[in-house]
Design an enzyme around this catalytic site. Sequence first.
Site, PDB file in Angstrom:
ATOM      1  CB  SER A 181      -8.284   1.039   5.783  1.00  0.00           C
ATOM      2  OG  SER A 181      -8.995   2.215   5.537  1.00  0.00           O
ATOM      3  CB  SER A 210      -8.107   3.742   2.733  1.00  0.00           C
ATOM      4  OG  SER A 210      -7.246   3.195   3.724  1.00  0.00           O
ATOM      5  CE  LYS A 238      -3.859   2.070   2.619  1.00  0.00           C
ATOM      6  NZ  LYS A 238      -4.723   1.950   3.813  1.00  0.00           N
TER       7      LYS A 238
END
Length: 488
Positions: A179, A155, A80
Amino acid sequence: MASLDVTGLSAHSCRELLAVGDVSAVELTQAYLDRISAVDGEVQAYLLVDGEGALAAAEAVDAKPKDKRLPWEGVPIGLKDVLCVKGMETTCASRILKGYRPPYDATAIAKLREAGLIFLGKLNMDEFAMGSSTENSAYQVTRNPWDLDRVPGGSSGGSAACVAAAEAPWALGSDTGGSIRQPASLCGVVGLKPTYGAVSRYGLVAFASSLDQIGPVTRDVTDAAALLDLVAGRDPRDATTTGLNEPVGVPGRADLKGLHFGIIKEYLGEASEPGVREVFSAAVATIEALGGKCEEVSLPSVERGVAAYYLIAPSEASSNLARFDGVRYGYRTEHSEDLYDMYVRTRSEGFGDEVKRRIMLGTYALSAGYYDAYYAQAQRTRTLIIQDFDQAFGKFDYLISPTSPTVAFKIGERTADPLAMYLSDLCTIPVNLAGLPGISLPAGHSDGLPVGLQIVGPHFSERGLLDAAYAVEQELKVDVVAPLGGAR
Ligand code: GLN
């Protein structure tokens, strides 16, 4: 061996193929790079693919004799874009960090580098991890591999979509209010948020420091356990870390006899859509068939979780994001009259709408005169939530609920309504507020779209939690590799 079919490979199967010499690290890495070239035009999970760097690292692995102490050497991973990787652009999907190349590795990244993992690239996310659909990225909209018209969740939407689309065997994400678990649920993969303090936050770009944790997004529970063991540990650079009491090891539990599961009552009924409720009920039946005892339990304060979170997380964010001033990192406005004007223009141009909304919410909640009414009140609510969980764990070993109240929604469906978007994390947020470990496992499908089961355990119960999750996973046997675009 460019024809190697990586579809469906877990990281532990990659490891086995490498160990017996069926593939080289270069062949494996190339196979994933080929897969990314084939499907990422549609999925848009990656913000940056470091083909050259990945192949060079893989070549270095192949060039030396295998090291038994490094069993994961040569296994690729996606990261990420909230994690600092030395020399690799790290933007948090924000314009304000465009061009920022960290001069250091996050602790979790340094551990993976030492273990010999191959970094494929950086994955898309909501800007600064604020969002539940990955639509808040300043750069691109990631699509759900099960239905390209739908969001992957957020996210860590890039992490979940890339694993579901077989663009990496596994990935790292971060979870402040859901997330990791919510996108894992929406993309039909496994996502684990570790206990607060299990994994170092050093080099994780801070959103809300009392809630943020790095964790694995994987194709199965076995990989989640392995990746957690790789990144967990006490770190002198993050005073809030303690690491895990013991390594998780390889989960292998066959049944759930003697375990008591509490079904969180507040998340049943109207809170979730019917298709989600149906899959959840079937999962409860599976747990019972495995010998687990399931019973409803009420945690009245969790209903105030979202409200408390949207005061605490933005408050912390407003302080954490003050460092992006055009002087120290990334973007700076082209024209400005003086220093103050430069700050204002840089931040106005560099941050997206959601990030600005959070900064305003946070500065308001913390301002003199309002602090007691908002921030302090939210902290009191947080304490009540912690107490509710403590009490429940006096009776139950684990607590279960759906991970997300709905399946993946259509792109654009909730962007105009921040409150509807915030409710995506109804079932996950209280777990962060209490600092507990939680896992989302694929539990089945509703109208062809994945539904996740969340299992929450007491602090530092990861070993038992993953063992129990493994038993459920073996019984449910849910397919996790998406038929790209198949549900359209
Ligand atoms: N969706 C939640 C938010 O927007 C949680 C995000 C996260 O866990 N990073 O804040």
